[in-house]
Design an enzyme around this catalytic site. Structure first.
Site, short mmCIF file in Angstrom:
data_model
loop_
_atom_site.label_atom_id
_atom_site.label_comp_id
_atom_site.label_asym_id
_atom_site.label_seq_id
_atom_site.Cartn_x
_atom_site.Cartn_y
_atom_site.Cartn_z
N GLU A 123 1.67 -0.55 -5.02
CA GLU A 123 0.73 0.52 -5.34
C GLU A 123 1.51 1.83 -5.51
O GLU A 123 2.12 2.33 -4.57
CB GLU A 123 -0.31 0.72 -4.24
CG GLU A 123 -1.40 1.69 -4.72
CD GLU A 123 -2.12 2.47 -3.63
OE1 GLU A 123 -3.26 2.91 -3.88
OE2 GLU A 123 -1.55 2.69 -2.55
N ASP A 160 0.81 -1.21 0.00
CA ASP A 160 0.00 0.00 0.00
C ASP A 160 0.85 1.27 0.00
O ASP A 160 1.85 1.34 0.69
CB ASP A 160 -0.86 -0.04 1.27
CG ASP A 160 -1.81 1.14 1.39
OD1 ASP A 160 -2.72 1.23 0.56
OD2 ASP A 160 -1.63 1.96 2.31
C1 NOJ Z 1 -4.11 3.43 -0.64
C2 NOJ Z 1 -5.30 2.57 -0.39
O1 NOJ Z 1 -5.66 1.90 -1.57
C3 NOJ Z 1 -6.39 3.49 0.13
O2 NOJ Z 1 -7.64 2.86 0.17
C4 NOJ Z 1 -5.95 3.96 1.50
O3 NOJ Z 1 -6.88 4.92 1.97
C5 NOJ Z 1 -4.57 4.63 1.44
N1 NOJ Z 1 -3.63 3.90 0.63
C6 NOJ Z 1 -3.99 4.75 2.83
O4 NOJ Z 1 -3.61 3.50 3.33
#
Ligand code: NOJ
Ligand code: MG
Length: 595
Positions: A312, A239
């Site tokens: 991500e 993430d």
């Molecule tokens: C990216 C995640 O996909 C999202 O849903 C989240 O709010 C943020 N990172 C913080 O962890």
């Protein structure tokens, strides 16, 4: 490039300009060559499950692990390789699981560790792989690590990013250390009374950023990886990786202010400032290489299949591509390719923007790495809403015809569209931190509505009376039950695609050529010597066109056999069509074979 930046109108204009210039040069035929002997993830179809919204087993209106386990056969039948689950760990749910209070246990409303073990066991029996969400950037403020850090307990004092702040020379008052903004609106610094210092949070106030300059944090987070590898997971979706490190304070211990970006006038919006000091730092890349070593070492010691890292990142290509590694070191298996989301969301869907999105990845990707194609996730409006429902088959086809791995967000296989969620029903913190006039710009609730299993009560998502978010309006027609019973539906098309991808050596190992034909039509050819070629053709325009596919490839036979067609196509599967004058209606997409 930040997630939030990509949402802004001003940025749209900026990107459009860049695109105009680049597209002029990009409408060229492009060829890539692939190689044989692939590991499982190199041709995988990944499927993202948002556990809260997938399937409820106990009637509380909230999806859970036993719900997922009960639907693993659906995934098997769908033909996907691996499912990645958004966070299932103990959490106060401020950001629906992305605020973790215990990285080593399961959120009680989702189940128990034993439920998770059962899920893994069943998945193994079915030959499905399970990937977890690794949230390295921050924890919950209810995590013991944070509580200990507040108290400056030995070993934990530097676990988070603490700072005294600055004293304003005119007012004499204490102020945050810098002007940095969080994603969910407002300052990224929060004063803590007990410790008498500010802490950094790039997301919600309740999501303090971990300090990766502390070796203890680095070691702790590697422990998290090993712990879940021991439980049998096949890897991690990582993430918000670009926010892992921030710039170091200067010699006086001060952090630099970000410049005003000029993108928005809203001073609480993350886009109000640049993100030069808070994202895309060089140290982050190295941390991903270290995680890769953890995974590779694990496999070397215990054997078994490779486990994977999916990263991500919405960063620009020069940064994103470094995650793959370089000639001397391996990095992430797949940094997510969000071009079909970001580029098309801001510039519209057309043959040209499709071509540009593909070029942007393939022309920047280091040699010998595996491309991947993502259509959506729980942070972006649903693919069928963004592209238009009539193009969902064309896009599902595209990501499975292109080389490498593809990623589906739950519901894309059905053509699920966004739910309509009022301000009163809104629960996403990003939207709740705004106001009733602007929340729709920020809310992520519409793409998180419950998965649609049946046309019955609560779409078969729960036996209980309520659902944690209202259902989307289209559930009576767009659902697994109805689409499975139909001869031809978004779902049957999706299944034909996964089956083709599994059986076709050409799709797994073949060369790739693609081109914009006559403005609105995009065509892809996959070929492998000694095997049938696969041809994809799609009309992204608003009117019927006739194309000559031999203009794209003179070596093609005069007619091609139709394998798969989009929902509204009036053509017939199995029939051969002459390609010298091929008529395509608006939204029509076809997959042919030369055999
Ligand atoms: C990216 C995640 O996909 C999202 O849903 C989240 O709010 C943020 N990172 C913080 O962890
Ligand atoms: Mg439940």
């Amino acid at each position: 490039m930040t997630l939030a930046l990509l949402r802004s109108k001003a940025f749209t204009t900026l990107l459009s300009l860049v695109l105009l210039v680049d597209l002029g040069q990009a409408i060229q035929e492009t060829t890539t060559t692939a190689s044989t002997s692939k590991d499982w993830w190199e041709t995988a179809q990944f499927y993202q499950i948002y556990p809260r919204s997938f399937k409820d087993s106990d009637g509380d209106g909230i999806g859970d692990l036993n719900g997922i386990t009960s639907k693993l056969e659906y995934l098997k039948d769908l033909g996907v390789t691996a499912a990645w689950l958004s966070p299932i760990f103990t959490s106060p749910m401020v950001d629906f699981g992305y605020d973790i209070s215990d990285f080593f246990d399961i959120q009680p409303e989702y189940g128990t560790l034993d439920d998770f073990r059962n899920l893994i066991k069943k998945a193994n029996e079915l030959g499905l792989k399970i990937i977890l969400d690794f949230v390295p950037n921050h924890s919950s403020d209810e995590n013991d690590w944070f509580k200990k850090s507040v108290k400056r307990e030995k070993g934990y004092a530097d676990y988070y990013i603490w700072h005294d702040g600055k004293v304003n020379a005119t007012t004499g008052k204490r102020e945050p250390p810098s002007n940095w903004l969080q994603y969910f609106r407002g300052s990224a610094w929060q004063w803590n009374e007990e410790r008498q210092q500010y802490y950094l949070h790039q997301f919600a106030v309740q999501q303090p950023d971990l300090n990766y300059r502390s070796p203890d944090v680095v070691a702790q987070m590697k422990r998290v990886l090993r712990y879940w590898l021991n439980e049998g997971v096949a890897g991690f979706r990582c993430d918000t990786v670009p926010t892992l490190f921030e710039v170091q304070p200067d010699a006086d211990g001060q952090y630099p202010d970000e410049a005003i970006s000029g993108i928005t006038q809203d001073p609480d919006d993350r886009n109000f400032l640049t993100a030069k000091y808070v994202e895309d730092q060089p140290e982050t890349i190295d941390m991903v290489y270290q995680w890769r070593t953890v995974l590779d070492d694990y496999q070397r010691i215990y054997g078994g299949n490779s486990s994977v890292l999916l990263i991500e990142t919405y960063s620009p290509a020069w940064y994103t591509m470094q995650f793959y590694g370089n000639r001397s070191v391996n990095g992430a298996h797949l940094p997510f390719n969000f071009n079909f989301i970001s580029v098309i969301e801001k510039n519209g869907l057309s043959a040209k923007t499709v071509q540009y999105s593909i070029d942007l990845w393939l022309q920047n990707m280091p040699a010998g790495r595996t491309p991947n194609w993502v259509l959506g996730n729980h942070d972006r409006r649903r693919a069928a809403s963004r592209y238009g429902l009539k193009h969902i088959d064309a896009m599902n086809m595209l990501v499975m015809i292109l080389p490498g791995a593809s990623v589906t967000y739950q519901g894309e296989e059905l053509g699920m569209t966004d739910g309509e969620i009022s301000w009163e029903d809104t629960v996403d913190p990003w939207a709740c931190n705004s106001n009733p006039n602007i929340f729709e710009q920020y809310t992520r609730d519409p793409e998180r509505t419950p998965f649609q299993w049946t046309s019955g009560t609560n779409a078969g998502f729960t036996q209980g009376p309520t659902t944690w978010l209202p259902l989307a309006a289209d559930y009576k027609t767009i659902n697994v039950e109805t689409e499975s019973a139909a001869d031809h539906s978004h779902l049957t098309i999706y299944k034909s695609l996964t089956a083709l991808r599994r059986s076709s050596k050409t799709l797994q190992n073949g060369n790739t050529r693609y081109k914009v034909l006559s403005e609105d039509v995009f065509v892809v050819k996959r070929s492998l010597s000694g095997a049938a070629s696969i041809i994809y053709v799609s009309n992204f325009g608003s009117s019927t066109v006739t194309v000559n596919l031999t203009e794209f490839d003179k070596t093609l036979p005069a007619s091609l056999g139709l394998l798969i067609r989009s929902l509204d196509s009036k053509k017939t599967d199995g029939v051969k069509y002459a390609i010298g004058q091929l008529e395509l209606e608006s939204g029509e997409a076809l997959v042919f074979s030369t055999e």
